[in-house]
Design a protein around this motif. Sequence first.
Motif, PDB file in Angstrom:
ATOM      1  N   ARG A 112      11.703  -3.780   0.979  1.00 52.82           N
ATOM      2  CA  ARG A 112      12.467  -3.454   2.183  1.00 52.82           C
ATOM      3  C   ARG A 112      12.512  -4.652   3.136  1.00 52.82           C
ATOM      4  N   GLU A 113      11.363  -5.273   3.359  1.00 53.94           N
ATOM      5  CA  GLU A 113      11.307  -6.443   4.247  1.00 53.94           C
ATOM      6  C   GLU A 113      12.145  -7.596   3.704  1.00 53.94           C
ATOM      7  N   LEU A 114      12.096  -7.792   2.396  1.00 58.83           N
ATOM      8  CA  LEU A 114      12.866  -8.870   1.782  1.00 58.83           C
ATOM      9  C   LEU A 114      14.371  -8.612   1.897  1.00 58.83           C
ATOM     10  N   VAL A 115      14.766  -7.365   1.719  1.00 59.85           N
ATOM     11  CA  VAL A 115      16.187  -7.027   1.848  1.00 59.85           C
ATOM     12  C   VAL A 115      16.653  -7.273   3.280  1.00 59.85           C
ATOM     13  N   PHE A 116      15.878  -6.846   4.261  1.00 61.14           N
ATOM     14  CA  PHE A 116      16.261  -7.077   5.661  1.00 61.14           C
ATOM     15  C   PHE A 116      16.327  -8.565   5.983  1.00 61.14           C
ATOM     16  N   ASP A 160      15.015  -0.570   9.799  1.00 60.08           N
ATOM     17  CA  ASP A 160      14.214  -1.507  10.591  1.00 60.08           C
ATOM     18  C   ASP A 160      13.559  -0.750  11.737  1.00 60.08           C
ATOM     19  N   GLY A 161      12.908  -1.448  12.625  1.00 62.39           N
ATOM     20  CA  GLY A 161      12.151  -0.823  13.698  1.00 62.39           C
ATOM     21  C   GLY A 161      12.963   0.021  14.659  1.00 62.39           C
ATOM     22  N   VAL A 162      14.267  -0.221  14.756  1.00 64.11           N
ATOM     23  CA  VAL A 162      15.109   0.554  15.675  1.00 64.11           C
ATOM     24  C   VAL A 162      16.071   1.489  14.940  1.00 64.11           C
ATOM     25  N   GLY A 163      15.850   1.660  13.638  1.00 60.69           N
ATOM     26  CA  GLY A 163      16.626   2.639  12.892  1.00 60.69           C
ATOM     27  C   GLY A 163      17.901   2.130  12.238  1.00 60.69           C
ATOM     28  N   ASN A 164      18.059   0.823  12.137  1.00 63.50           N
ATOM     29  CA  ASN A 164      19.224   0.271  11.449  1.00 63.50           C
ATOM     30  C   ASN A 164      18.982   0.224   9.952  1.00 63.50           C
ATOM     31  N   GLN A 190      17.990   4.140  -3.806  1.00 62.86           N
ATOM     32  CA  GLN A 190      16.977   4.814  -2.990  1.00 62.86           C
ATOM     33  C   GLN A 190      16.305   3.832  -2.037  1.00 62.86           C
ATOM     34  N   VAL A 191      15.943   2.651  -2.527  1.00 65.12           N
ATOM     35  CA  VAL A 191      15.300   1.641  -1.677  1.00 65.12           C
ATOM     36  C   VAL A 191      16.257   1.204  -0.573  1.00 65.12           C
ATOM     37  N   LEU A 192      17.504   0.909  -0.931  1.00 70.50           N
ATOM     38  CA  LEU A 192      18.477   0.440   0.068  1.00 70.50           C
ATOM     39  C   LEU A 192      18.821   1.529   1.082  1.00 70.50           C
ATOM     40  N   ASN A 193      19.004   2.761   0.607  1.00 67.03           N
ATOM     41  CA  ASN A 193      19.400   3.851   1.514  1.00 67.03           C
ATOM     42  C   ASN A 193      18.271   4.294   2.438  1.00 67.03           C
TER      43      ASN A 193
END
Length: 185
Positions: free
Chosen positions: A10-14, A56-60, A49-52
Amino acid sequence: MTEEDGASPRELVFESCRRNNTELLEETIANIVSSAGKSGGKPTELVAQVLNSARDGVGNGVLHVAATYGSYEVLDILLDQEGLEIDEIDRMEQDTPLHKAVRYVNSLDKSEWALHGHPIVEILLDAGCDPRIRNKAKLKPVELADPRNTELRSILQKGEFAMQAGGDVVEEDDDGPTGSASDSD
C-alpha cells in the motif's frame, strides 16, 4: 523505499502515485501477483483488493492521489487493473478521482492546462469515471473547474453528455423485441 525496508505494498503504491513512478508501481503489482501465486489466490483479484482497499491518512484512494499529483502514467497503469473501483469517494470532501483531477488542473498555471492538466481528466473520463457525481459541497467536477478554462469545462460537459446518452441507448435497446416493417403482414 523498498519492501526490504519494511514498506507495505500500500505504501509503495501511494509513493508511486505521488511521484508518477511507473517502475515502482509495476514492481509492486508484480510482487502482489507473485504473493497471490504463492498463497494460491487469484492474482487479479488480490491486486484489485489491495488497490481498492488502500487509503492514505485522510481517506484518499490510489486514484485520488494519482489525480491530485497529476501522475498520468501511473493513472494509465492503475486504470488497466481489472476490478479497480474508479468512482471511489474520499473521506474528507467526498470527492471522486475526477474531482481531484479538476482541482489539479485548477492548481496549474494557465499555460499548462492543455498539456499537463486536461489529459488527467480525459484519461479518467475515458476509463468510465462518472462526471455527474456530486461531492460533499454538492458540486460536480465541471462546477469545480476554473470558469476561464472553457476547454476543461467542455471536456467535462461532453463526458456528462456521453454518460447520459450511453444510458439512454441501453434503455432503448432493452425495450424488448420491436420487429421491423418487413416483418409485418
